[in-house]
Design an enzyme around this catalytic site. Sequence first.
Site, PDB file in Angstrom:
ATOM      1  CE  LYS A  15      12.071  17.154  63.974  1.00 55.62           C
ATOM      2  NZ  LYS A  15      12.154  15.840  63.769  1.00 55.62           N
ATOM      3  N   GLY A  67      14.133  13.461  73.585  1.00 52.22           N
ATOM      4  CA  GLY A  67      15.576  13.232  72.825  1.00 52.22           C
ATOM      5  C   GLY A  67      16.688  13.007  73.213  1.00 52.22           C
ATOM      6  CB  SER A  68      20.319  12.200  72.053  1.00 54.85           C
ATOM      7  OG  SER A  68      19.882  13.193  70.903  1.00 54.85           O
ATOM      8  CD  GLU A  86      24.088  13.534  73.248  1.00 54.82           C
ATOM      9  OE1 GLU A  86      23.798  13.471  72.965  1.00 54.82           O
ATOM     10  OE2 GLU A  86      25.554  13.343  74.050  1.00 54.82           O
ATOM     11  N   GLY A 124      18.612  17.978  72.595  1.00 53.44           N
ATOM     12  CA  GLY A 124      18.309  18.979  73.725  1.00 53.44           C
ATOM     13  C   GLY A 124      18.950  19.991  73.903  1.00 53.44           C
ATOM     14  CD  GLU A 175      10.442  14.742  80.872  1.00 53.57           C
ATOM     15  OE1 GLU A 175      11.462  14.025  80.878  1.00 53.57           O
ATOM     16  OE2 GLU A 175       9.986  15.056  81.577  1.00 53.57           O
ATOM     17  CB  CYS A 198      14.524   8.060  78.813  1.00 48.85           C
ATOM     18  SG  CYS A 198      12.908   8.473  78.696  1.00 48.85           S
ATOM     19  CD  GLU A 232      19.724   7.158  76.355  1.00 47.05           C
ATOM     20  OE1 GLU A 232      20.001   8.034  75.546  1.00 47.05           O
ATOM     21  OE2 GLU A 232      18.345   7.646  77.131  1.00 47.05           O
TER      22      GLU A 232
HETATM   23  P1  NAI Z   1      17.055  12.572  68.606  1.00 49.35           P
HETATM   24  O1  NAI Z   1      17.497  13.835  69.607  1.00 49.35           O
HETATM   25  O2  NAI Z   1      18.646  13.114  67.214  1.00 49.35           O
HETATM   26  O3  NAI Z   1      16.022  13.095  67.725  1.00 49.35           O
HETATM   27  C1  NAI Z   1      14.995  13.698  68.532  1.00 49.35           C
HETATM   28  C2  NAI Z   1      14.335  14.441  67.708  1.00 49.35           C
HETATM   29  O4  NAI Z   1      14.911  15.457  68.335  1.00 49.35           O
HETATM   30  C3  NAI Z   1      13.806  13.786  66.395  1.00 49.35           C
HETATM   31  O5  NAI Z   1      12.235  14.782  66.527  1.00 49.35           O
HETATM   32  C4  NAI Z   1      14.677  15.106  65.741  1.00 49.35           C
HETATM   33  O6  NAI Z   1      14.280  15.320  64.095  1.00 49.35           O
HETATM   34  C5  NAI Z   1      14.809  15.947  66.645  1.00 49.35           C
HETATM   35  N1  NAI Z   1      16.203  17.018  65.480  1.00 49.35           N
HETATM   36  C6  NAI Z   1      17.307  16.050  65.995  1.00 49.35           C
HETATM   37  N2  NAI Z   1      17.753  16.737  65.740  1.00 49.35           N
HETATM   38  C7  NAI Z   1      17.913  18.393  65.953  1.00 49.35           C
HETATM   39  C8  NAI Z   1      18.271  19.605  65.124  1.00 49.35           C
HETATM   40  N3  NAI Z   1      19.435  19.600  64.978  1.00 49.35           N
HETATM   41  N4  NAI Z   1      17.329  20.409  66.138  1.00 49.35           N
HETATM   42  C9  NAI Z   1      15.843  20.024  66.525  1.00 49.35           C
HETATM   43  N5  NAI Z   1      15.373  18.469  66.479  1.00 49.35           N
HETATM   44  C10 NAI Z   1      16.093  18.010  65.834  1.00 49.35           C
HETATM   45  O7  NAI Z   1      17.892  11.251  69.189  1.00 49.35           O
HETATM   46  P2  NAI Z   1      17.889   9.154  68.030  1.00 49.35           P
HETATM   47  O8  NAI Z   1      18.695  10.582  66.467  1.00 49.35           O
HETATM   48  O9  NAI Z   1      16.128   9.601  67.282  1.00 49.35           O
HETATM   49  O10 NAI Z   1      17.837   8.806  68.575  1.00 49.35           O
HETATM   50  C11 NAI Z   1      19.624   8.994  69.268  1.00 49.35           C
HETATM   51  C12 NAI Z   1      19.782   8.764  70.854  1.00 49.35           C
HETATM   52  O11 NAI Z   1      19.373   9.558  71.902  1.00 49.35           O
HETATM   53  C13 NAI Z   1      19.124   7.349  71.349  1.00 49.35           C
HETATM   54  O12 NAI Z   1      20.231   5.856  70.983  1.00 49.35           O
HETATM   55  C14 NAI Z   1      19.074   7.687  72.609  1.00 49.35           C
HETATM   56  O13 NAI Z   1      20.322   7.718  73.114  1.00 49.35           O
HETATM   57  C15 NAI Z   1      18.397   8.830  72.993  1.00 49.35           C
HETATM   58  N6  NAI Z   1      16.859   8.994  72.905  1.00 49.35           N
HETATM   59  C16 NAI Z   1      16.178   9.070  73.890  1.00 49.35           C
HETATM   60  C17 NAI Z   1      14.801   9.955  73.754  1.00 49.35           C
HETATM   61  C18 NAI Z   1      14.403   9.748  75.576  1.00 49.35           C
HETATM   62  O14 NAI Z   1      13.255   9.244  75.231  1.00 49.35           O
HETATM   63  N7  NAI Z   1      14.958   9.966  76.288  1.00 49.35           N
HETATM   64  C19 NAI Z   1      14.574   9.208  72.511  1.00 49.35           C
HETATM   65  C20 NAI Z   1      15.172   8.867  71.601  1.00 49.35           C
HETATM   66  C21 NAI Z   1      16.106   9.163  71.534  1.00 49.35           C
END
Ligand code: NAI
Length: 513
Positions: A198, A250-251, A253, A255, A272, A307, A409
């Site tokens: 996804k 991703g985030s 929360e 994760g 990650e 990150c 972050e």
């Molecule tokens: P996010 O963690 O919400 O999204 C990342 C992925 O997870 C996207 O594909 C999203 O559609 C999916 N996702 C979101 N909620 C989900 C759920 N309940 N079940 C399954 N999949 C889900 O991150 P977002 O909203 O884009 O960014 C928010 C914060 O997260 C950023 O400000 C940053 O702090 C952190 N982040 C960290 C990353 C890293 O490389 N470790 C990458 C992106 C965001």
Amino acid sequence: MNDSHSNKQNTIEQVKSSALETTQRLSNQVLISGKLTNALSHQSFDVIHPGDLSVIGSAPMCTEADVNAAVESAETAFHKWKKVPARDRGRMLQKAADYVEKNSVLLEQVLALDTGNAIRTQARPETASSIDLLRMFGGLAGELKGETVPSGNSQVLQYTTRDPIGVIAGIIPWNAPLFLFVAKIAPAIAAGNTVVIKTAEQAPLCVLLMAEMINTELPAGVLNIISGFGEQCGKPLVQHPAIRKVTFTGSLEVGQAISGYVAPKLCPVTLELGGKNPSIVMADADLELAVPGIIDGMRYTRQGQACTAGSRVFIHESIYDQVIDGVVKKLAEIKLGNPLDEQTDMGAIISAEQFKRTLDYMEIAKKTPDARILFGGNCPTDAYLSRGYYYPPTLLDGLSLESRLCQEEIFGPIATVLPFSKFDEMIDAANNTPYGLAANLWTRDLSRALEYIDRIEAGFVQVNQCVAPRSNVSYGGLKMSGLGKEYALDSMLNHFTCSKTVLINPGTPNQNL
Ligand code: NAI
Ligand code: MG
């Protein structure tokens, strides 16, 4: 407008319009059973170029019906794919890498449009390192070997196998979408699994384009791509009973939420997540290395959206002003601009949501009495830059360690500087967050460096440099920064295979033969 300026504008517009043909072609498509096709869901969302807020295409808002179709495609393909000899699978991935490389110019343009990341400093190197990672895992496929275990009895054979798991679900973010996509699919596919990814709702098209290219060298259904939002699409994907392994970036929360969704089926998860990483400059540091290192480490040219961003800069008080002066001078040289312009160092923040996040943290800083803006800190007023989500590289000090800006972050171009006098206190402060991803230290004292390596709570630790994570170097976080490693052989073996332990006693030999 002089001639050279208008020529340059024309070139940028030409690049944009040719890349737009591709983003339009990919609009509203998913990749299932080896083909780009319309999603079952009839709803879609716009994909916005953060550099000027133009709509570059759209993507399907997939729901459970599309998840089911994608997983079914992957399940069907798995039965044949797992039987393909590992080195043949690897060769297909390497041919796919060659094919992507031939088409990399288009891919980096679509990546820059999708993410707002500058083409010269980000999109091109990310495309190149993604191809490199794909090729590397193709070459590692021959390493999928089990072990033999001596039994002490020549008549009893004991060994382990190294088998594919099945259908893998990958959920990826938008900040380095191609590299993170390849980090999920390449080890999984090389190991004989099939995959459903996804994409992130902010940057779905570049991944779909790269997947389309890779798919040309793979049997139908080995690689499937859907798009959509977390709750609607990501959640049913990871919960699907046929998914036996989830890999997520991703985030924190999300994760945690994903771990919860799949806990009832005891499905392993690689995570990650975030970081609040220290960059530490000791009194004896070589400032020729440390000053540019702080800037590279903060990933300012990716708008701080990494990150590993070294967003808490600890500087020894004896060299504090000198280091700040050096960093500020270099920050002033960073050129903010159109992501497609070859002269641009730093592009646009990905989305309205992330842009607001940066502005909100700056509001907190501006309301903090002792906080100082050492550089940046205000939106650009230039006419072009006002059209997109541009924010300058920003450096602050005067914030306490407990401030939200030093604990959370930000994932935007804001770093905070903290002076220190005592090594012990600084290490405690550096470790004082829930995260444990990356850490950087500059010193000429090897003994101090070794002590720091021992005491710092981080999974990716550097001394006198701050390079980005790369192929063949195992990468992952401690504490709340994640579970597991990526980018190297161990990620393929530990995260994308399962194993049987086999004990064979052939019985008594036939004495008549
Ligand atoms: P996010 O963690 O919400 O999204 C990342 C992925 O997870 C996207 O594909 C999203 O559609 C999916 N996702 C979101 N909620 C989900 C759920 N309940 N079940 C399954 N999949 C889900 O991150 P977002 O909203 O884009 O960014 C928010 C914060 O997260 C950023 O400000 C940053 O702090 C952190 N982040 C960290 C990353 C890293 O490389 N470790 C990458 C992106 C965001
Ligand atoms: Mg989110």
